[in-house]
Write a protein that holds these residues in place. Structure first.
Motif, mmCIF file in Angstrom:
data_model
loop_
_atom_site.group_PDB
_atom_site.id
_atom_site.type_symbol
_atom_site.label_atom_id
_atom_site.label_comp_id
_atom_site.label_asym_id
_atom_site.label_seq_id
_atom_site.Cartn_x
_atom_site.Cartn_y
_atom_site.Cartn_z
ATOM 1 N N MET A 133 0.676 -0.921 -0.077
ATOM 2 C CA MET A 133 0.088 0.096 -0.118
ATOM 3 C C MET A 133 0.821 1.132 0.004
ATOM 4 O O MET A 133 0.460 2.227 -0.187
ATOM 5 N N SER A 134 2.299 1.048 0.059
ATOM 6 C CA SER A 134 3.048 2.080 0.514
ATOM 7 C C SER A 134 2.983 3.080 -0.927
ATOM 8 O O SER A 134 3.331 4.382 -0.859
ATOM 9 N N ASP A 135 2.966 2.698 -2.058
ATOM 10 C CA ASP A 135 3.226 3.260 -3.078
ATOM 11 C C ASP A 135 2.147 3.129 -4.345
ATOM 12 O O ASP A 135 2.752 2.345 -5.407
ATOM 13 N N CYS A 136 0.820 2.996 -4.195
ATOM 14 C CA CYS A 136 -0.165 2.707 -4.974
ATOM 15 C C CYS A 136 -0.702 3.941 -5.854
ATOM 16 O O CYS A 136 -1.407 4.566 -5.171
ATOM 17 N N PRO A 137 -0.172 4.365 -6.995
ATOM 18 C CA PRO A 137 -0.779 5.717 -7.543
ATOM 19 C C PRO A 137 -2.236 5.803 -7.537
ATOM 20 O O PRO A 137 -2.709 6.883 -7.289
ATOM 21 N N PRO A 138 -2.952 4.840 -7.885
ATOM 22 C CA PRO A 138 -4.516 5.120 -7.983
ATOM 23 C C PRO A 138 -5.294 4.912 -6.565
ATOM 24 O O PRO A 138 -6.352 4.745 -6.511
ATOM 25 N N ASN A 139 -4.275 4.442 -5.671
ATOM 26 C CA ASN A 139 -5.086 4.220 -4.378
ATOM 27 C C ASN A 139 -5.921 3.039 -4.462
ATOM 28 O O ASN A 139 -6.894 2.956 -3.911
ATOM 29 N N ALA A 140 -5.331 1.949 -5.090
ATOM 30 C CA ALA A 140 -6.561 0.775 -5.423
ATOM 31 C C ALA A 140 -6.264 -0.119 -4.385
ATOM 32 O O ALA A 140 -7.010 -1.175 -4.263
ATOM 33 N N ILE A 141 -5.675 -0.062 -3.487
ATOM 34 C CA ILE A 141 -5.437 -1.206 -2.304
ATOM 35 C C ILE A 141 -6.041 -0.666 -0.931
ATOM 36 O O ILE A 141 -5.425 0.520 -0.515
ATOM 37 N N HIS A 142 -6.895 -1.325 -0.381
ATOM 38 C CA HIS A 142 -7.640 -1.122 0.720
ATOM 39 C C HIS A 142 -7.669 -2.123 1.872
ATOM 40 O O HIS A 142 -7.450 -3.203 1.642
ATOM 41 N N ARG A 143 -7.643 -1.763 2.824
ATOM 42 C CA ARG A 143 -8.084 -2.727 3.987
ATOM 43 C C ARG A 143 -9.369 -2.796 4.329
ATOM 44 O O ARG A 143 -10.159 -1.733 4.402
ATOM 45 N N GLY A 144 -9.973 -4.075 4.414
ATOM 46 C CA GLY A 144 -11.494 -3.931 4.411
ATOM 47 C C GLY A 144 -11.769 -4.115 6.069
ATOM 48 O O GLY A 144 -11.087 -4.107 6.866
ATOM 49 N N ALA A 145 -13.364 -4.295 6.239
ATOM 50 C CA ALA A 145 -13.533 -4.267 7.391
ATOM 51 C C ALA A 145 -13.400 -5.582 8.458
ATOM 52 O O ALA A 145 -13.325 -5.348 9.788
ATOM 53 N N ASP A 146 -12.906 -6.600 7.879
ATOM 54 C CA ASP A 146 -12.363 -7.762 8.736
ATOM 55 C C ASP A 146 -10.761 -7.932 8.641
ATOM 56 O O ASP A 146 -10.116 -8.868 8.922
ATOM 57 N N GLY A 147 -10.152 -6.533 8.042
ATOM 58 C CA GLY A 147 -8.547 -6.714 8.172
ATOM 59 C C GLY A 147 -7.998 -7.056 6.554
ATOM 60 O O GLY A 147 -6.933 -7.106 6.598
ATOM 61 N N GLU A 148 -8.759 -7.557 5.791
ATOM 62 C CA GLU A 148 -8.265 -7.904 4.375
ATOM 63 C C GLU A 148 -8.034 -6.868 3.627
ATOM 64 O O GLU A 148 -8.293 -5.958 3.799
ATOM 65 N N VAL A 149 -6.656 -7.125 3.107
ATOM 66 C CA VAL A 149 -5.913 -6.211 2.284
ATOM 67 C C VAL A 149 -6.584 -6.519 0.758
ATOM 68 O O VAL A 149 -6.002 -7.690 0.181
ATOM 69 N N THR A 150 -7.099 -5.889 0.187
ATOM 70 C CA THR A 150 -7.811 -5.999 -1.151
ATOM 71 C C THR A 150 -7.230 -4.980 -2.573
ATOM 72 O O THR A 150 -6.910 -3.796 -1.952
ATOM 73 N N VAL A 151 -7.311 -5.586 -3.581
ATOM 74 C CA VAL A 151 -7.105 -4.692 -4.706
ATOM 75 C C VAL A 151 -8.366 -4.328 -5.365
ATOM 76 O O VAL A 151 -9.186 -5.454 -6.018
ATOM 77 N N ASP A 152 -8.708 -3.063 -5.680
ATOM 78 C CA ASP A 152 -10.025 -2.896 -6.423
ATOM 79 C C ASP A 152 -9.915 -2.543 -7.827
ATOM 80 O O ASP A 152 -8.799 -2.731 -8.265
ATOM 81 N N SER A 153 -10.864 -2.250 -8.469
ATOM 82 C CA SER A 153 -10.859 -2.422 -10.003
ATOM 83 C C SER A 153 -10.233 -1.160 -10.732
ATOM 84 O O SER A 153 -10.008 -1.110 -11.849
ATOM 85 N N SER A 154 -9.645 -0.219 -9.636
ATOM 86 C CA SER A 154 -8.950 0.737 -10.324
ATOM 87 C C SER A 154 -7.420 0.501 -10.490
ATOM 88 O O SER A 154 -6.692 1.491 -11.052
ATOM 89 N N CYS A 155 -7.079 -0.412 -10.323
ATOM 90 C CA CYS A 155 -5.712 -1.149 -10.311
ATOM 91 C C CYS A 155 -5.211 -0.798 -11.816
ATOM 92 O O CYS A 155 -6.089 -1.149 -12.658
ATOM 93 N N ILE A 156 -4.082 -0.124 -12.054
ATOM 94 C CA ILE A 156 -3.716 0.171 -13.377
ATOM 95 C C ILE A 156 -2.564 -0.644 -13.996
ATOM 96 O O ILE A 156 -2.152 -0.529 -14.991
#
Length: 557
Positions: free
Chosen positions: A433-456
């Motif tokens: 998560m330290s350098d994701c230009p589109p901010n596509a990586i997030h932590r979910g409600a249960d602690g999961e780290v996920t990549v959303d569809s804005s990934c480039i």
């Protein structure tokens, strides 16, 4: 070079941005900054800004920024009827940490923040809930329930301050429940955004760092202390960053400084029989070095970081003065020392009679720490004595995720019968998560780290992940139903299809994107890999599991 033109920056810090107007004009009339120099590294931002600057130069002074409608909608539900610029002024006048931001920076931070309202008595978040965002109080106040069920011990945080810093700096679950004392308006910043704020605005970093340190010390050393009691300690406190395997304390050295762990984790070792012997594991929120700080003498053990970590270093003399003024704190500290000394004595006694057992425990704990279990909030482990190599875990993962498996069972490290396959650890402080230009990586409600569809598909997360669990890949074509494969052999069957099959059936080759485990978020029944294992060899564990194993709290470890 930019400064040589007379352009002023928002602070003397070398990573600060130029001070810009909403039209991207610098302090020197006629010189404009856009793109990465303005703090917006994405090409799409640069294109929008370039368009706006050209329009402004041509005389279109009424042009509104491209993000104006989005910000207006964000503030629409708030009472007051202000426009975007007025809301910025109102927030900055009430939240000192944001006061130094330029209008352009306010747009940058507010576009990615959430504005939340809570009525009096409402729950902002519960104790032990997942979350690492930082929340600023623009209106109202909140109560932090540090002792569950004891409202009298709650700490009230007033307007203008912030909370949520424990989850931000440690990466662990929320340490206390927070309720609204009165109607509140809160500005919630994600971990990535809050760290960017601290990195680019020197004034914000000073205020947040001091308050974080003060609150962590109050939480770590228990009841009976006030902020005033910590004045002398805070004057000497400094934050120290450590790399994985870097030594914080060396056995036999002199020193009385105490270290409070802000983030990361450490293992404590002692030399017995000429070999380093594992004693215990300590993580964020705990402290080390207390024995020398209280009793003097040389350090009795070596303490080294298992992962990238940070500690608050407290001067031994200042801490000694605090202990002298607070006998209750000294008594609590001695009780902790007694518990730790029992572990040391137990290990030393085992070393004399059951050396091989102690050596095995040391090697097991070090193996787990080296493979990221010290910072894993959810990691897949496989018991090699039960695994039959059927690869059902991989196939189930692929079938649950558009034909792309998020794990590689065969790869990864093994010690004894414990295998750590290549699969995301969902780290407390994810490097991805330290350098994701589109901010596509997030932590979910249960602690999961996920990549959303804005990934480039830039690959930064792949490069930054220390465990090699992320890859860039293309989504395969949709496979025929499983029944078609069973009856007629149509399609590639369960699991990830071959590249050759995908190439043959793609109508148009899709772009690559980041592929990683998402803990099967949103899938009923939980992790597909665990559910598909026919022998029970696959399990998922958290940081607490590693801590219990490392500290001999699991009898069959």
């Amino acid at each position: 070079w930019v400064e040589s033109f007379g352009v002023q920056f928002t602070s003397p810090a070398r990573n600060a941005y130029p001070a810009l107007t909403p039209q991207f004009e610098t302090s020197v009339p006629g010189i404009f900054c856009i793109g990465a120099l303005a703090g917006y590294p994405l090409i799409k931002h640069c294109m929008n800004q370039g368009h706006d600057v050209v329009e402004f130069i041509q005389g279109n002074t009424e042009l509104k920024p491209a993000d104006e409608p989005i910000l207006a909608e964000k503030f629409a539900a708030l009472p007051g009827g202000r426009d975007v610029g007025q809301w910025f002024e109102w927030i900055q006048s009430r939240v000192p940490v944001l006061a130094e931001l330029s209008p352009l920076q306010m747009r940058e931070y507010m576009i990615d923040s959430h504005v939340r309202t809570f009525h009096a008595g409402a729950t902002v978040f519960e104790r032990l809930s997942a979350g690492d965002s930082l929340l600023f109080i623009a209106q109202g106040s909140v109560a932090v329930e540090v002792e569950p069920g004891n409202s009298a011990a709650a700490i009230v945080i007033p307007q203008g301050e912030f909370f949520g810093e424990v989850g931000l700096i440690s990466g662990k679950r929320r340490g206390a429940a927070v309720r609204a004392v009165e109607d509140c308006i809160l500005i919630e910043m994600s971990r990535t955004l809050a760290l960017r704020l601290m990195g680019s605005v020197a004034g914000a970093k000073r205020v947040i760092d001091r308050m974080m340190t003060e609150r962590q010390l109050l939480q770590t050393f228990g009841p009976g202390l006030t902020a005033a009691d910590l004045t002398g300690v805070l004057a000497t406190a400094t934050n120290v960053a450590l790399k994985p395997n870097e030594v914080l304390i060396t056995e036999g050295d002199e020193g009385t400084d105490l270290f409070v762990i802000r983030m990361g984790s450490f293992i404590v070792e002692r030399t017995l029989g000429g070999k380093p012997t594992f004693l215990s594991y300590v993580s964020a929120g705990q402290f080390v070095g207390e024995m020398a700080a209280v009793t003097g003498g040389r350090r009795t053990a070596t303490v080294k970081a298992t992962v990238k970590s940070e500690v608050t270093k407290i001067d031994g003399a200042a801490f000694g003065a605090l202990l002298a003024a607070k006998p209750a704190l000294l008594a609590r500290l001695k009780a902790t020392m007694d518990e730790r000394q029992k572990i040391n004595d137990f290990t030393e006694a085992q070393k004399d009679s059951f050396g091989s057992v102690v050596d095995l425990h040391t090697r097991t704990a070090e193996f787990m720490a080296a493979n990221g279990l010290g910072e894993a909030t959810d990691v897949l482990l496989i018991d090699e004595t039960l695994c039959v190599g059927c690869d059902n875990c991989e196939k189930a993962c692929a079938d649950a995720h558009d034909g792309l498996s998020r794990l590689d069972r065969e790869s990864g490290k093994t010690y004894a019968h414990l295998h750590v396959p290549t699969s995301c650890r969902h780290c407390e402080h994810p490097s991805c998560m330290s350098d994701c230009p589109p901010n596509a990586i997030h932590r979910g409600a249960d602690g999961e780290v996920t990549v959303d569809s804005s990934c480039i598909g830039c690959g930064n997360c792949v490069r930054f992940c220390p465990y090699g669990v992320i890859r860039l890949d293309k989504t395969p074509p949709k496979k025929p139903p499983l029944l078609s494969w069973l009856l007629f052999g149509t399609g590639p069957g369960p699991g990830e299809p071959s590249h050759a099959w995908s190439e043959k059936h793609w109508k148009a080759t899709p772009p690559k994107h980041a592929v990683k485990c998402d803990m099967c978020a949103g899938i009923k029944g939980g992790a597909s890999c665990v559910r598909a294992c026919p022998t029970g060899a696959a399990i998922r564990v958290s940081t607490e599991f590693f801590g219990r194993v490392a500290n001999r709290q699991v009898t069959d470890a």
